[in-house]
Scaffold this motif. Sequence first.
Motif, PDB file in Angstrom:
ATOM      1  N   SER A  84       0.898  -1.271  -0.094  1.00 34.06           N
ATOM      2  CA  SER A  84       0.132  -0.204   0.003  1.00 34.06           C
ATOM      3  C   SER A  84       0.965   1.350   0.208  1.00 34.06           C
ATOM      4  CB  SER A  84      -0.942  -0.244   1.065  1.00 34.06           C
ATOM      5  OG  SER A  84      -1.897  -1.157   1.192  1.00 34.06           O
ATOM      6  N   ARG A  85       0.706   1.948   0.926  1.00 32.15           N
ATOM      7  CA  ARG A  85       1.431   3.272   1.112  1.00 32.15           C
ATOM      8  C   ARG A  85       2.935   3.219   1.726  1.00 32.15           C
ATOM      9  NH1 ARG A  85      -4.091   4.142   4.116  1.00 32.15           N
ATOM     10  NH2 ARG A  85      -3.432   2.235   4.450  1.00 32.15           N
ATOM     11  N   SER A  86       3.321   2.142   2.053  1.00 39.12           N
ATOM     12  CA  SER A  86       4.915   1.872   2.359  1.00 39.12           C
ATOM     13  C   SER A  86       5.756   1.534   1.190  1.00 39.12           C
ATOM     14  CB  SER A  86       4.886   0.932   3.437  1.00 39.12           C
ATOM     15  OG  SER A  86       4.448   1.577   4.680  1.00 39.12           O
ATOM     16  N   SER A  87       6.166   2.483   0.427  1.00 41.33           N
ATOM     17  CA  SER A  87       6.918   2.458  -0.700  1.00 41.33           C
ATOM     18  C   SER A  87       8.381   2.136  -0.638  1.00 41.33           C
ATOM     19  CB  SER A  87       6.719   3.507  -1.832  1.00 41.33           C
ATOM     20  OG  SER A  87       7.065   4.795  -1.018  1.00 41.33           O
ATOM     21  N   PRO A  88       9.122   1.088  -1.093  1.00 39.89           N
ATOM     22  CA  PRO A  88      10.397   0.887  -1.059  1.00 39.89           C
ATOM     23  C   PRO A  88      11.100   1.888  -2.180  1.00 39.89           C
ATOM     24  CG  PRO A  88       9.362  -0.941  -2.086  1.00 39.89           C
ATOM     25  CD  PRO A  88       8.202   0.026  -1.624  1.00 39.89           C
ATOM     26  N   ASP A  89      12.290   2.341  -2.064  1.00 38.25           N
ATOM     27  CA  ASP A  89      13.107   3.021  -3.064  1.00 38.25           C
ATOM     28  C   ASP A  89      13.069   2.256  -4.185  1.00 38.25           C
ATOM     29  OD1 ASP A  89      13.111   4.904  -1.019  1.00 38.25           O
ATOM     30  OD2 ASP A  89      15.189   4.603  -0.624  1.00 38.25           O
ATOM     31  N   ASP A  90      13.510   0.874  -4.098  1.00 35.01           N
ATOM     32  CA  ASP A  90      13.762  -0.058  -5.039  1.00 35.01           C
ATOM     33  C   ASP A  90      12.786  -1.240  -5.014  1.00 35.01           C
ATOM     34  OD1 ASP A  90      14.392  -2.093  -7.227  1.00 35.01           O
ATOM     35  OD2 ASP A  90      16.522  -2.115  -6.266  1.00 35.01           O
ATOM     36  N   PRO A  91      11.437  -1.386  -5.617  1.00 36.38           N
ATOM     37  CA  PRO A  91      10.480  -2.282  -5.599  1.00 36.38           C
ATOM     38  C   PRO A  91      11.153  -3.802  -5.640  1.00 36.38           C
ATOM     39  CG  PRO A  91       9.637  -0.477  -6.714  1.00 36.38           C
ATOM     40  CD  PRO A  91      11.261  -0.596  -6.667  1.00 36.38           C
ATOM     41  N   ASP A  92      12.196  -3.808  -6.422  1.00 31.70           N
ATOM     42  CA  ASP A  92      12.572  -5.280  -6.998  1.00 31.70           C
ATOM     43  C   ASP A  92      13.775  -5.568  -5.872  1.00 31.70           C
ATOM     44  OD1 ASP A  92      11.002  -5.408  -9.020  1.00 31.70           O
ATOM     45  OD2 ASP A  92      12.472  -4.179 -10.377  1.00 31.70           O
ATOM     46  N   ALA A  93      14.024  -4.880  -4.877  1.00 31.79           N
ATOM     47  CA  ALA A  93      15.307  -5.335  -4.040  1.00 31.79           C
ATOM     48  C   ALA A  93      14.826  -6.320  -3.177  1.00 31.79           C
ATOM     49  CB  ALA A  93      15.602  -3.987  -3.184  1.00 31.79           C
ATOM     50  N   PRO A  94      15.443  -7.406  -2.630  1.00 32.42           N
ATOM     51  CA  PRO A  94      15.109  -8.262  -1.852  1.00 32.42           C
ATOM     52  C   PRO A  94      14.588  -7.815  -0.366  1.00 32.42           C
ATOM     53  CG  PRO A  94      17.327  -8.796  -2.905  1.00 32.42           C
ATOM     54  CD  PRO A  94      16.958  -7.333  -3.117  1.00 32.42           C
ATOM     55  N   VAL A  95      13.662  -8.303   0.139  1.00 32.91           N
ATOM     56  CA  VAL A  95      13.257  -8.011   1.368  1.00 32.91           C
ATOM     57  C   VAL A  95      13.260  -9.261   2.444  1.00 32.91           C
ATOM     58  CG1 VAL A  95      11.072  -6.985   3.002  1.00 32.91           C
ATOM     59  CG2 VAL A  95      11.637  -6.089   0.720  1.00 32.91           C
ATOM     60  N   THR A  96      13.916  -9.152   3.604  1.00 31.70           N
ATOM     61  CA  THR A  96      14.077 -10.252   4.504  1.00 31.70           C
ATOM     62  C   THR A  96      13.159 -10.047   5.870  1.00 31.70           C
ATOM     63  OG1 THR A  96      15.817  -9.322   5.691  1.00 31.70           O
ATOM     64  CG2 THR A  96      16.326 -10.758   3.873  1.00 31.70           C
TER      65      THR A  96
END
Length: 280
Positions: free
Chosen positions: A62-74
Amino acid sequence: MSTMRSGMLAVPGARIYYEVQGVGPLLLVLQGGEGDADRTKGLVRQLAGEYTVVTYDRRGLSRSSPDDPDAPVTVETHVGDVHRLLASLTSESALLLGSSYGGLIGLVLAARHPGLVRTLVAHEPPALSLLPEATRACADATFGELEKTYREEGWGAAFKMLAEVTGAAFADREPDVELPAPLSKQRIANMHFFFSHDIPAARNCELDVPAIAALKGTATRVVPAAGTTTAPGFFDHACATELARLLDTEVAPFPGGHNGLTSHPKAFATRLREVLTSEM
């Protein structure tokens, strides 16, 4: 009626949206699945008279946007976000309700930063590293099938499979709880992020089991919890059972199944108050 305020918190690599409502001790709700800050409005309304309830959009939703949407998230990425969110809101240890994936995030947070957590209610967390080897292999295979289904058949088929695996349903719900509305574009986007980032993160998360065991008898209380109608064979229920065994306690029963927070908000809130004020 208490007013709701919202905010944005800058964290490394993202901006986190959060909402605060109510008065009293701070209670952070860590959502499961692709749930965002809006997912448990019914539960929040029940709790806001006694707690300052904080909900948030997990990174990528939703409104919590990562700087890089393709970056891995752990899971550790989410733990860092929660750590910073709590630090921005309070200087005292907080109460946490973690549902499913949110429960796993809460467990890692409690193990790494016990001073931040007064009580964590971990409701059916997918903490696979707590499971016996054979049970974990089955759970890992299920996660693998979810990832494969998402890649080959899309989010709709994966969502259907997830609902079947968890047993989450609204056939059994409180009378004034409406059936979920058709999925919005935003929730579908959240589904994509959940299946592509968070399912692999949960699957690969290795808990610091000794650190969690060491919380027993300390000022940081962890309460394993499970729905009264959740099938005992569901691996998240098994994780709650193994967590209770590790901490030498009992699994706290909560109304409803895996999605009891949304299907039974009044009864769930009543039970949560009992657990948070008890001396378990």
